[in-house]
Design a protein around this motif. Structure first.
Motif, short mmCIF file in Angstrom:
data_model
loop_
_atom_site.label_atom_id
_atom_site.label_comp_id
_atom_site.label_asym_id
_atom_site.label_seq_id
_atom_site.Cartn_x
_atom_site.Cartn_y
_atom_site.Cartn_z
N LEU A 13 46.48 36.44 64.22
CA LEU A 13 45.24 35.73 64.55
C LEU A 13 44.20 36.61 65.25
CD1 LEU A 13 46.77 32.34 65.75
CD2 LEU A 13 45.72 32.86 63.53
N TYR A 42 42.80 26.48 67.88
CA TYR A 42 44.03 27.24 68.12
C TYR A 42 44.94 26.35 68.95
CZ TYR A 42 41.48 31.28 66.39
OH TYR A 42 40.77 32.15 65.61
N SER A 51 37.54 27.81 68.11
CA SER A 51 37.13 29.10 67.55
C SER A 51 35.79 29.60 68.09
CB SER A 51 37.07 29.02 66.02
OG SER A 51 36.16 28.02 65.61
N SER A 95 49.19 35.92 69.55
CA SER A 95 49.01 35.24 68.27
C SER A 95 50.19 34.34 67.94
CB SER A 95 48.85 36.25 67.13
OG SER A 95 47.55 36.78 67.08
N MET A 112 50.35 30.71 69.07
CA MET A 112 49.37 29.74 68.56
C MET A 112 49.52 29.50 67.08
SD MET A 112 45.90 30.99 70.49
CE MET A 112 45.95 32.67 69.84
N PHE A 139 46.80 28.26 64.01
CA PHE A 139 45.40 28.01 63.75
C PHE A 139 45.26 26.83 62.81
CE2 PHE A 139 41.53 28.55 61.25
CZ PHE A 139 40.59 28.52 62.27
#
Length: 144
Positions: free
Chosen positions: A49, A58, A70, A135, A138, A140
């Motif tokens: 990410l 996220y 975002s 990353s 999370m 997305f």
């Protein structure tokens, strides 16, 4: 599972998720488990990410709670996705972390207690914060 933040008359309620470590091991990948539950850190510049520029949210990879939007993401050149603010102050808990001979502030998901990353005071305006997040911590969810 997506957790929701409920607000009644100005009082926020977060749905708390409690699972055994064995349940977390079954639900998460080995990398996610190491980061989210054992407070490890992914190698810089390796997260999927990091360069994501799509619009969306996220969410915590362990429980689905929305943590960041975002439009608050920026390129800190630190090697990890960075955000200058959280979706809601109720979505995270900030805890002093004096491990590894450093003083830092750990960012924890307020719903499931998972480690997301750390926050620093060297971010851009308007907050001056840099939420430096793994990353693998999370998921997305793009706008439809």
């Amino acid at each position: 599972m997506i957790n929701t933040l409920f607000s009644f008359g100005g009082i926020s309620i977060i749905e708390k998720i409690e699972r055994s470590e064995e349940e977390w091991k079954k639900l998460l990948t080995p990398e996610q488990y190491a980061i989210l539950r054992k407070k490890r850190t992914e190698m810089p510049f390796t997260g999927k990410l990091l360069s994501n520029k799509e619009k969306g949210t996220y969410n915590c990879a362990a429980c689905g709670q929305v943590i960041f939007e975002s439009d608050k993401k920026f390129d800190s050149q630190s090697g990890w996705p960075s955000f200058y603010d959280v979706m809601s102050s109720d979505s995270v808990e900030l805890v002093t972390d004096d491990s590894h001979f450093m003083h830092r502030i750990e960012v924890i998901c307020s719903s499931c207690g998972s480690h997301l990353g750390h926050v620093f005071d060297d971010g851009p305006k308007p907050t001056g914060k840099r939420y430096c997040i793994n990353s693998a911590a999370m998921q997305f969810e793009g706008e439809e």
